[in-house]
Design an enzyme around this catalytic site. Structure first.
Site, PDB file in Angstrom:
ATOM      1  N   SER A 130      22.449  14.437   8.990  1.00 14.97           N
ATOM      2  CA  SER A 130      22.793  15.652   9.713  1.00 14.97           C
ATOM      3  C   SER A 130      23.784  16.520   8.936  1.00 14.97           C
ATOM      4  CB  SER A 130      23.343  15.271  11.094  1.00 14.97           C
ATOM      5  OG  SER A 130      23.454  16.389  11.936  1.00 14.97           O
ATOM      6  N   ASP A 152      22.333  22.774  -4.128  1.00 20.20           N
ATOM      7  CA  ASP A 152      21.603  24.015  -4.383  1.00 20.20           C
ATOM      8  C   ASP A 152      22.444  25.060  -5.090  1.00 20.20           C
ATOM      9  OD1 ASP A 152      19.367  22.964  -3.266  1.00 20.20           O
ATOM     10  OD2 ASP A 152      19.175  24.424  -1.645  1.00 20.20           O
ATOM     11  N   LYS A 189      17.813  14.173   8.810  1.00 20.35           N
ATOM     12  CA  LYS A 189      17.950  14.859  10.096  1.00 20.35           C
ATOM     13  C   LYS A 189      18.328  16.318   9.829  1.00 20.35           C
ATOM     14  CE  LYS A 189      20.489  14.966  14.447  1.00 20.35           C
ATOM     15  NZ  LYS A 189      21.048  16.330  14.201  1.00 20.35           N
TER      16      LYS A 189
END
Length: 440
Positions: free
Chosen positions: A298, A309, A323
């Site tokens: 999560s 990224d 998740k």
């Protein structure tokens, strides 16, 4: 912006009002068939309720039946949506706040019984002499073997000032040891920080609860004050971090980024929100290594994906849990509450983590022939949201194989992790030092 509880409750009220009107309309306009009526399922529910109340072997309490029906309705959506009665919602709020009444022990389930991982510093358990490795065999005279861990945790918690009896077995001690403890308000810290050799900061995030971002900032100040020499890099350890509050995760990620997107959310394929980093983060200028594993879930995946990224960190460990959804908390009448999946979140490059996870840049896995521990991931949960056709990301991936079968994280972090027993931490430390050559 995320939908507010008030807005959703108003919508729910309008829906219920429409239902009441629809019943009348359906009764008057008999041309509408039962199959066409959108309220047919509710009529079925009413019939079942009447049958249970009139025909069940014992008199049934209507409030209990209705609560069960509501719980089943919400739980059927996905594994993370849930209706909580007043007692459950109160416990949930305490957990996310990091404060609750209890004895102050961190436990794990070993050999079908809870084992003390560590007593919380300054807690009733620590003062009474409960130690790491103690196995809790009874709580208030009730054996723990075979009970669910969440049930046992509830038994140990309670109002501050109340008492509870704990029976433990201790390695090397023949007879069980009994403790009678008075519960206190326990505050669980979510950040553990230590300054390592070569001016490397080690920061472990255990979960994202209320105040985690502020804890991180306080830890940053202490790490810098511990030496006159500046920090040269950061190891961010989010292994076994189950997630938590998205706003806290956003604040944490911002401290490692100087610019760029942190994440975006979508509701029914429409972009709802995009969180962006601000300048001046506490660790924005330092090289970073992030440690993750299959239990990183999560919000911890959100942070890991953001740093990966934005090319701010090297991720090391194992592919995360997967998740990639956001749950909104709604307060309901009578003290009840509901945790409802309302959005999916995406990494800065548009990757969906749902049922896929974040793939590390350096994968650490058992050697051929080794048997990895059984792991339950998001994609294994019944009723999970489907994965989307997006790449796992992470660019090229290197793989390190080891002879062992289970990679366990050590709670005792040595000043030089390269000499410790925690293999993943050792790799992370050495990787960071290669990125930033340090001379003393």
């Amino acid at each position: 912006m995320r939908p507010s509880a008030g807005k959703w409750l108003r919508t729910l009220g309008l829906t219920l009002a429409a239902f009441a009107g629809g019943v009348v309309t359906s009764h008057l306009a008999r041309a509408t068939s039962q199959a066409q009526s959108p309220y047919a399922p509710f009529e079925q529910l009413a019939r079942v309720l009447v049958l249970v109340e009139n025909q069940y072997v014992e008199p049934a309490q209507r409030s209990k039946i209705v609560e069960g029906a509501v719980k089943g309705m919400v739980a059927e959506l996905d594994p993370h949506s849930a209706f909580m009665n007043a007692e459950e919602f109160s416990a949930f709020q305490e957990e996310t706040g990091g404060r609750f009444g209890g004895i102050g022990v961190e436990v794990d389930f070993r050999d079908e019984a809870p084992m003390v991982i560590a007593p919380i510093e300054g807690s009733p358990a620590e003062r009474a002499g409960i130690r790491s490795g103690d196995q809790i065999v009874a709580i208030d005279g009730k054996p723990t073997r075979g009970e669910r861990l969440d049930r046992l945790i509830t038994m140990m918690r309670g109002a501050a000032g109340s008492k509870v009896k704990i029976l433990v077995r201790r390695p090397g001690v023949a007879e069980p040891i009994s403790f009678e403890l008075k519960r206190e308000e326990i505050h669980v810290t979510s950040v553990v920080a230590k300054r390592l050799d070569k001016d490397v900061a080690y920061i472990r995030l255990k979960q994202f609860q209320e105040g985690t971002h502020e804890e991180l900032l306080r830890s940053a100040s202490k790490l810098r004050a511990a030496s006159k020499t500046p920090l040269r890099g950061v190891i961010l350890d989010m292994r076994n971090n189950p997630g938590g509050l998205v706003d806290e995760a956003e604040g944490v990620a911002d401290e490692f980024l100087g610019e760029g997107t942190i994440y975006s959310t979508r509701h029914r394929n429409q972009v709802v929100d995009e969180a962006r980093a601000t300048s001046g983060g506490a660790f924005a200028s330092l090289p970073v290594v992030v440690l993750v594993n299959e239990y990183s879930a999560s919000s911890s995946e959100l942070v890991a994906g953001a740093l990966q990224d934005n090319r701010r960190a090297t991720l090391i460990g194992n592919t995360t849990f997967g998740k990639g959804s956001v749950q909104t908390i709604f307060e309901l009448p009578g003290g009840a509450g509901m945790r409802l999946t309302t959005m999916r979140y995406y990494t800065p490059s548009g990757r969906s983590i749902q049922a896929q996870g974040v793939r590390p840049d350096v994968l650490i896995q058992p050697a051929k022939g080794g048997t990895p521990a059984e792991v339950m991931r998001e994609r294994d949960l019944e009723g999970h949201l489907d994965a989307e056709e997006t790449a796992l990301g992470g660019g090229s991936q290197s793989v390190i194989t080891i002879a062992g079968t289970v990679l366990e994280m050590s709670r005792d972090v040595p000043s030089d992790p390269s000499k410790g027993k925690d293999f993943v931490l050792s790799v992370g430390y050495q990787t960071l030092l290669k990125a930033v050559p340090v001379t003393r």
